[in-house]
Design an enzyme around this catalytic site. Structure first.
Site, short mmCIF file in Angstrom:
data_model
loop_
_atom_site.label_atom_id
_atom_site.label_comp_id
_atom_site.label_asym_id
_atom_site.label_seq_id
_atom_site.Cartn_x
_atom_site.Cartn_y
_atom_site.Cartn_z
N CYS A 1 0.88 -1.26 -0.46
CA CYS A 1 0.07 0.15 0.08
C CYS A 1 0.85 1.48 -0.16
CB CYS A 1 -0.75 0.27 1.18
SG CYS A 1 -1.97 1.06 0.93
N CYS B 1 -0.35 4.30 7.04
CA CYS B 1 -0.85 4.20 8.05
C CYS B 1 0.32 3.84 9.66
CB CYS B 1 -2.45 3.95 7.93
SG CYS B 1 -3.14 4.46 7.12
N CYS C 1 -0.43 -0.21 10.19
CA CYS C 1 -0.79 -0.95 9.47
C CYS C 1 0.54 -1.65 8.65
CB CYS C 1 -1.74 -0.53 7.93
SG CYS C 1 -2.05 -1.60 7.05
N CYS D 1 -16.73 -9.17 3.99
CA CYS D 1 -16.58 -7.93 3.96
C CYS D 1 -15.05 -7.75 3.10
CB CYS D 1 -15.87 -7.24 5.27
SG CYS D 1 -17.06 -7.29 6.44
N CYS E 1 -19.96 -6.22 2.20
CA CYS E 1 -19.90 -4.69 2.37
C CYS E 1 -18.11 -4.43 1.70
CB CYS E 1 -19.07 -4.71 3.92
SG CYS E 1 -18.54 -3.09 4.58
N CYS F 1 -20.31 1.95 8.03
CA CYS F 1 -19.83 1.19 9.33
C CYS F 1 -18.42 1.72 9.20
CB CYS F 1 -19.18 -0.25 8.59
SG CYS F 1 -18.08 -1.46 9.37
N ARG G 1 -19.36 -3.91 16.64
CA ARG G 1 -18.41 -4.74 16.83
C ARG G 1 -16.86 -5.53 17.16
NH1 ARG G 1 -17.86 -4.85 10.36
NH2 ARG G 1 -20.23 -4.92 10.69
#
Length: 406
Positions: free
Chosen positions: A65, A69, A72, A109, A142, A202, A272
Site C-alpha cells: 500500500c 498509516c 498497518c 467484508c 460490505c 460502517c 463490532r
C-alpha cells in the site's frame, strides 16, 4: 453507581451521554468493572437481545500500500513479513467467502489494500460482488477499498454492495500523528460519498495507539454524530515491522471499558469487536459479548484469528446465539439502510480500512507456535505484559493454497 444508572437510562432512550460521563466510564476502577459491563449489557440486550452477528473478511489484494498509516502491516515501508498478492479473481474470492458463510457468517467484508480504487478496480470488485451474491443466497456484502472518488460508491451499490467500510480510526486532533498521506477530512468525505449512494455506513476506531481518554471520547462522539450503522472497535496489534510495534498499552480491563463507553455513546448501533480481541481481551472475550453484538469469524487480513470453531463455542458457552441470515441486525427504527437512508451520514470500519479489523491485525489461536488464544501460553503473564506470542502472520486462506480458518 449513579453514573451507570444514568447511562443505562440514556442508552434505552437513545440519548447521548455527556463527554464527562463517557470519560468517567473509562476512568472506572477494576473493582467496578463488572458493574460497568452489567450496565452496558442492559443497553446491548435492549436493542439486540442475545444475538451475535458474525462477519467474515476476504483480503482481495494484500500488501504494497502507498499510504503510511502507522498501525498497518501493509503500509508503505512496512517490514512485516505478510502475504503479498494482487487481486483475487471473482471465483477465488467467492470460494473464500463461502468458507466464512458456512461457518455462520452473514456478512462478507471485501477489503483491498491501497489509497483507493481506480475505476478498473471498482469494475473488478463489482464482478466479485455479483459472483458472491449469485452463489450465496441472502449474503450481505460490505466493500472496504479506501478513499472513494465521485461515482464509485454508486457503482458498488449497483453491483449489489450493501455497505461500505471506512474508519475514522482516531480523533481529528491526533490523526496527523498516525497518517500523513491522507487526512481525517478525506475519510469523512468517503463516508459521505458512501452514504449519498445509499450504502449502509460502517465506521469505527482503533484503540491502543498511545491516545488519551479524551482522544477516544472525541472519536466516538464524532462517530455518534456521523451515526453509522456499524461501529467496529479495533484494538491495536503492535505488528513487528511497523512504527507502532512497541505500543502495548491495553489490558483486558481497559478494552472492556472502551467497549462499554462505545455502547453507551452508540446504544443502538451494531458495535463490532474487530481486530485485536484475541491479543488484548484474551480469556475475557466472552465478557465482551455483553457489550458488543458483532464479531469477526476466523482470520483477519494479514494475521491469524482465533479458530472459527472456538468462536462459535465461546458464543454458545456465554449464553448467546449466532444471528441467522433471515434476522434483521438493526433495531426497527434503523432497519432498511440506517446510514444509507437517514439524514446524518456515517462510515464503516476497522483498523486500516478493513471491515472491523485492521491491516496487520491480530494473532490468534491454536495455529502458531506459542499456542495462541485457544492454546496454552508458554507461561502465565500479567494483564499488562506485552504478548507478541499471540501475534501471527496469516499464512492460510485468501491468497494461499491452504484452507481458510472459518
Amino acid at each position: 453507581m449513579d453514573l451507570l444508572n444514568t447511562l443505562v437510562d440514556k442508552g434505552l432512550r437513545r440519548e447521548t451521554p455527556t463527554r464527562a460521563e463517557a470519560l468517567a466510564v473509562l476512568a472506572t476502577s477494576d473493582e467496578d468493572l463488572l458493574d460497568v459491563v452489567a450496565a452496558a449489557g442492559k443497553v446491548r440486550r435492549h436493542w439486540f437481545g442475545r444475538r451475535v452477528k458474525l462477519n467474515y473478511l476476504v483480503n482481495l489484494k494484500s500488501g504494497l500500500c502507498p499510504e503510511d498509516c502507522s498501525y498497518c502491516s501493509q503500509r508503505l515501508g512496512s517490514k512485516a513479513d505478510i502475504l503479498k498478492y494482487t487481486w483475487l479473481k471473482p471465483d477465488e474470492a467467492s470460494r473464500a467467502a463461502a468458507a466464512g458463510l458456512a461457518g455462520g457468517a452473514k456478512r462478507v467484508c471485501l477489503v483491498a489494500s491501497g489509497r483507493g480504487p481506480t475505476d478498473r478496480d471498482v469494475d473488478r470488485v463489482s464482478d466479485t460482488i455479483r459472483t458472491i451474491k449469485e452463489q450465496n443466497e441472502d449474503v450481505e456484502v460490505c466493500a472496504c477499498l479506501g478513499l472513494l472518488s465521485d461515482g464509485q460508491a454508486e457503482r458498488l451499490r449497483e453491483a449489489g454492495a450493501d455497505a461500505y467500510n471506512h474508519n475514522l480510526n482516531t480523533s481529528e486532533s491526533t490523526y496527523g500523528e498516525i497518517t500523513t498521506t491522507h487526512t481525517y477530512a478525506d475519510r469523512v468525505d468517503t463516508v459521505h460519498k458512501a452514504h449519498a449512494a445509499g450504502l449502509s455506513a460502517c465506521s469505527g476506531l482503533i484503540a491502543g495507539m498511545g491516545e488519551t481518554d479524551e482522544d477516544l471520547v472525541d472519536v466516538v462522539f464524532s462517530l455518534r454524530e456521523l451515526d453509522p450503522d456499524s461501529v467496529p472497535v479495533n484494538f491495536l496489534i503492535p505488528f513487528e515491522g511497523t512504527p507502532l510495534a512497541k505500543e502495548w498499552n491495553l489490558t483486558p480491563q481497559r478494552c472492556l471499558r472502551i467497549l462499554a463507553m462505545v455502547r453507551f455513546v452508540c446504544p443502538d448501533a451494531e458495535v463490532r469487536i474487530a481486530g485485536g480481541r484475541e491479543v488484548h481481551l484474551r480469556t475475557m472475550q466472552p465478557l465482551a459479548l455483553h457489550l458488543a453484538n458483532s464479531i469477526f469469524l476466523g482470520d483477519y487480513l494479514t494475521s491469524e484469528g482465533q479458530a472459527g470453531k472456538a468462536d462459535l463455542e465461546m458464543i454458545a458457552d456465554a449464553g448467546f446465539e449466532v444471528e441467522g441470515a433471515g434476522e434483521v441486525t438493526l433495531p426497527e427504527h434503523r432497519a432498511g439502510g440506517g446510514c444509507g437512508s437517514h439524514a446524518s451520514g456515517g462510515a464503516c470500519g476497522s483498523q486500516g480500512d478493513t471491515c472491523g479489523s485492521h491491516e496487520g491485525a491480530e494473532g490468534g489461536c491454536g495455529s502458531h507456535e506459542g499456542g495462541g488464544v485457544c492454546g496454552t501460553a508458554p507461561a502465565a503473564a500479567s494483564a499488562d505484559e506485552p504478548r507478541p506470542d499471540l501475534v501471527a502472520v496469516r499464512r492460510r486462506g485468501a491468497g494461499t493454497d491452504l484452507a481458510p480458518n472459518a
